[in-house]
Motif scaffolding. Structure first.
Motif, mmCIF file in Angstrom:
data_model
loop_
_atom_site.group_PDB
_atom_site.id
_atom_site.type_symbol
_atom_site.label_atom_id
_atom_site.label_comp_id
_atom_site.label_asym_id
_atom_site.label_seq_id
_atom_site.Cartn_x
_atom_site.Cartn_y
_atom_site.Cartn_z
ATOM 1 N N GLY A 109 7.353 1.346 1.941
ATOM 2 C CA GLY A 109 7.207 0.694 3.243
ATOM 3 C C GLY A 109 6.122 1.329 4.100
ATOM 4 N N MET A 110 5.112 1.871 3.446
ATOM 5 C CA MET A 110 4.025 2.541 4.168
ATOM 6 C C MET A 110 2.793 1.649 4.219
ATOM 7 S SD MET A 110 4.247 6.364 2.466
ATOM 8 C CE MET A 110 3.454 7.302 3.767
ATOM 9 N N SER A 111 2.117 1.705 5.346
ATOM 10 C CA SER A 111 0.813 1.052 5.444
ATOM 11 C C SER A 111 -0.229 2.014 4.874
ATOM 12 C CB SER A 111 0.486 0.735 6.905
ATOM 13 O OG SER A 111 0.259 1.952 7.617
ATOM 14 N N ILE A 112 -1.429 1.485 4.656
ATOM 15 C CA ILE A 112 -2.507 2.357 4.175
ATOM 16 C C ILE A 112 -2.759 3.460 5.194
ATOM 17 C CG2 ILE A 112 -4.989 2.466 3.714
ATOM 18 C CD1 ILE A 112 -4.767 -0.189 2.273
ATOM 19 N N ASN A 113 -2.745 3.117 6.466
ATOM 20 C CA ASN A 113 -2.984 4.119 7.510
ATOM 21 C C ASN A 113 -1.905 5.199 7.529
ATOM 22 O OD1 ASN A 113 -5.340 2.871 8.351
ATOM 23 N ND2 ASN A 113 -4.323 1.666 9.938
ATOM 24 N N GLN A 114 -0.653 4.812 7.330
ATOM 25 C CA GLN A 114 0.443 5.785 7.308
ATOM 26 C C GLN A 114 0.298 6.746 6.114
ATOM 27 O OE1 GLN A 114 3.609 2.887 7.306
ATOM 28 N NE2 GLN A 114 4.224 3.421 9.405
ATOM 29 N N LEU A 115 -0.041 6.188 4.957
ATOM 30 C CA LEU A 115 -0.232 7.029 3.780
ATOM 31 C C LEU A 115 -1.430 7.948 3.981
ATOM 32 C CD1 LEU A 115 0.385 7.971 0.919
ATOM 33 C CD2 LEU A 115 -0.876 5.973 0.057
ATOM 34 N N ALA A 116 -2.488 7.415 4.541
ATOM 35 C CA ALA A 116 -3.693 8.219 4.779
ATOM 36 C C ALA A 116 -3.374 9.414 5.671
ATOM 37 C CB ALA A 116 -4.785 7.357 5.407
ATOM 38 N N GLU A 117 -2.645 9.168 6.729
ATOM 39 C CA GLU A 117 -2.291 10.252 7.648
ATOM 40 C C GLU A 117 -1.376 11.272 6.984
ATOM 41 O OE1 GLU A 117 -0.014 10.860 11.885
ATOM 42 O OE2 GLU A 117 -1.163 9.018 11.578
ATOM 43 N N ALA A 118 -0.377 10.793 6.249
ATOM 44 C CA ALA A 118 0.575 11.695 5.592
ATOM 45 C C ALA A 118 -0.090 12.537 4.494
ATOM 46 C CB ALA A 118 1.736 10.899 5.002
ATOM 47 N N ALA A 119 -1.068 11.956 3.806
ATOM 48 C CA ALA A 119 -1.719 12.654 2.690
ATOM 49 C C ALA A 119 -2.965 13.424 3.112
ATOM 50 C CB ALA A 119 -2.088 11.654 1.600
ATOM 51 N N GLY A 120 -3.474 13.154 4.308
ATOM 52 C CA GLY A 120 -4.705 13.810 4.744
ATOM 53 C C GLY A 120 -5.935 13.270 4.029
ATOM 54 N N ILE A 121 -5.892 11.983 3.735
ATOM 55 C CA ILE A 121 -6.980 11.296 3.035
ATOM 56 C C ILE A 121 -7.389 10.108 3.894
ATOM 57 C CG2 ILE A 121 -7.569 10.002 0.934
ATOM 58 C CD1 ILE A 121 -5.321 11.571 -0.472
ATOM 59 N N SER A 122 -8.654 9.727 3.863
ATOM 60 C CA SER A 122 -9.085 8.601 4.698
ATOM 61 C C SER A 122 -8.473 7.292 4.206
ATOM 62 C CB SER A 122 -10.614 8.484 4.702
ATOM 63 O OG SER A 122 -11.079 7.940 3.489
ATOM 64 N N ASN A 123 -8.212 6.391 5.147
ATOM 65 C CA ASN A 123 -7.630 5.100 4.791
ATOM 66 C C ASN A 123 -8.594 4.271 3.943
ATOM 67 O OD1 ASN A 123 -9.379 4.522 6.864
ATOM 68 N ND2 ASN A 123 -7.888 3.421 8.115
ATOM 69 N N SER A 124 -9.895 4.434 4.168
ATOM 70 C CA SER A 124 -10.864 3.680 3.364
ATOM 71 C C SER A 124 -10.845 4.176 1.912
ATOM 72 C CB SER A 124 -12.271 3.780 3.953
ATOM 73 O OG SER A 124 -12.716 5.114 3.965
ATOM 74 N N GLN A 125 -10.648 5.471 1.718
ATOM 75 C CA GLN A 125 -10.572 6.010 0.359
ATOM 76 C C GLN A 125 -9.353 5.440 -0.369
ATOM 77 O OE1 GLN A 125 -10.460 10.317 0.194
ATOM 78 N NE2 GLN A 125 -10.571 10.354 -2.025
ATOM 79 N N ILE A 126 -8.222 5.368 0.307
ATOM 80 C CA ILE A 126 -7.009 4.818 -0.305
ATOM 81 C C ILE A 126 -7.210 3.347 -0.622
ATOM 82 C CG2 ILE A 126 -4.580 4.237 0.109
ATOM 83 C CD1 ILE A 126 -4.428 6.927 1.681
ATOM 84 N N SER A 127 -7.810 2.606 0.294
ATOM 85 C CA SER A 127 -8.077 1.193 0.059
ATOM 86 C C SER A 127 -8.980 0.993 -1.152
ATOM 87 C CB SER A 127 -8.722 0.576 1.310
ATOM 88 O OG SER A 127 -9.034 -0.776 1.068
ATOM 89 N N MET A 153 4.116 10.311 -0.518
ATOM 90 C CA MET A 153 4.992 9.164 -0.767
ATOM 91 C C MET A 153 6.336 9.578 -1.357
ATOM 92 S SD MET A 153 2.446 6.232 -2.295
ATOM 93 C CE MET A 153 1.858 7.224 -3.663
ATOM 94 N N GLY A 154 6.483 10.867 -1.707
ATOM 95 C CA GLY A 154 7.700 11.299 -2.388
ATOM 96 C C GLY A 154 7.781 10.668 -3.771
ATOM 97 N N ALA A 155 6.622 10.486 -4.401
ATOM 98 C CA ALA A 155 6.535 9.839 -5.714
ATOM 99 C C ALA A 155 6.346 10.880 -6.805
ATOM 100 C CB ALA A 155 5.362 8.857 -5.719
ATOM 101 N N SER A 156 6.471 10.453 -8.036
ATOM 102 C CA SER A 156 6.307 11.341 -9.183
ATOM 103 C C SER A 156 4.836 11.652 -9.412
ATOM 104 C CB SER A 156 6.884 10.693 -10.443
ATOM 105 O OG SER A 156 6.452 11.380 -11.599
ATOM 106 N N TYR A 157 4.507 12.923 -9.332
ATOM 107 C CA TYR A 157 3.146 13.382 -9.597
ATOM 108 C C TYR A 157 2.767 13.055 -11.043
ATOM 109 C CZ TYR A 157 -0.655 16.844 -10.082
ATOM 110 O OH TYR A 157 -1.847 17.484 -10.323
ATOM 111 N N GLY A 158 3.702 13.267 -11.963
ATOM 112 C CA GLY A 158 3.457 12.985 -13.375
ATOM 113 C C GLY A 158 3.144 11.525 -13.626
ATOM 114 N N GLU A 159 3.877 10.639 -12.966
ATOM 115 C CA GLU A 159 3.642 9.207 -13.128
ATOM 116 C C GLU A 159 2.242 8.829 -12.641
ATOM 117 O OE1 GLU A 159 5.721 4.915 -11.940
ATOM 118 O OE2 GLU A 159 6.437 6.750 -10.973
ATOM 119 N N LEU A 160 1.847 9.372 -11.496
ATOM 120 C CA LEU A 160 0.502 9.085 -10.974
ATOM 121 C C LEU A 160 -0.577 9.695 -11.866
ATOM 122 C CD1 LEU A 160 1.093 9.526 -7.139
ATOM 123 C CD2 LEU A 160 0.420 7.425 -8.298
ATOM 124 N N MET A 161 -0.349 10.908 -12.367
ATOM 125 C CA MET A 161 -1.325 11.548 -13.257
ATOM 126 C C MET A 161 -1.466 10.762 -14.560
ATOM 127 S SD MET A 161 -2.780 14.193 -11.882
ATOM 128 C CE MET A 161 -3.283 15.317 -13.176
#
Length: 150
Positions: free
Chosen positions: A17-35, A57-65
């Motif tokens: 339930g996160m927007s790109i902006n929310q994820l960007a802020e939580a991860a310390g990454i720009s929203n344009s990079q996530i997009s 996101m509280g997601a699995s690092y292994g799954e993303l890797m």
């Protein structure tokens, strides 16, 4: 891999339930990079960036890797269970392998400690590679021990 990673990233972000902006802020990454990642415009990010996204996101690092193509088994998919001990392995082989896995305290990737699930998966892959290497070494020894050296 890029598209697979971007698709998974978007799916996980939306499930949380996160927007790109929310994820960007939580991860310390720009929203344009996530997009750009989600749309497949940007290449696969480096491991530290993937760790930031997983943590945010509280997601699995292994799954993303795995989706990013960093972690794969020999058949193109991630190993789900440890490789069995081969029949030819001696007691000494098994002891050496156990020592190798347990001697080092904390497993890290790119300076970041791995969670329990990621450690298990890495150990599974290492198990398969260890037994494969041991078998290759045993074959080489047998050849060099033969009279013709082949």
């Amino acid at each position: 891999m890029e598209n697979e990673f971007g698709t998974l990233l978007r799916k996980l972000r939306e499930q949380k339930g996160m927007s790109i902006n929310q994820l960007a802020e939580a991860a310390g990454i720009s929203n344009s990079q996530i997009s750009r990642m989600e749309n497949g415009v940007r290449g696969v990010p480096k491991a530290p960036t993937i760790r930031k996204l997983a943590d945010a996101m509280g997601a699995s690092y292994g799954e993303l890797m795995t989706a990013a193509g960093y972690l794969e088994g020999t058949n193109g998919s991630f190993a789900q269970e440890a490789a069995p001990t081969p029949d030819w392995a001696t007691y000494k082989d098994k002891r050496d392998f156990k020592k190798m896995l347990e001697e080092d305290g904390e497993l890290m990737f790119d300076g970041i400690p791995l969670d329990d699930e990621d450690r298990r998966r890495i150990k599974d892959v290492l198990t398969g590679l260890f037994w494969e290497a041991k078998q290759m070494n045993k074959r080489k020894k047998k050849r060099s021990d033969s009279p013709d050296g082949k």
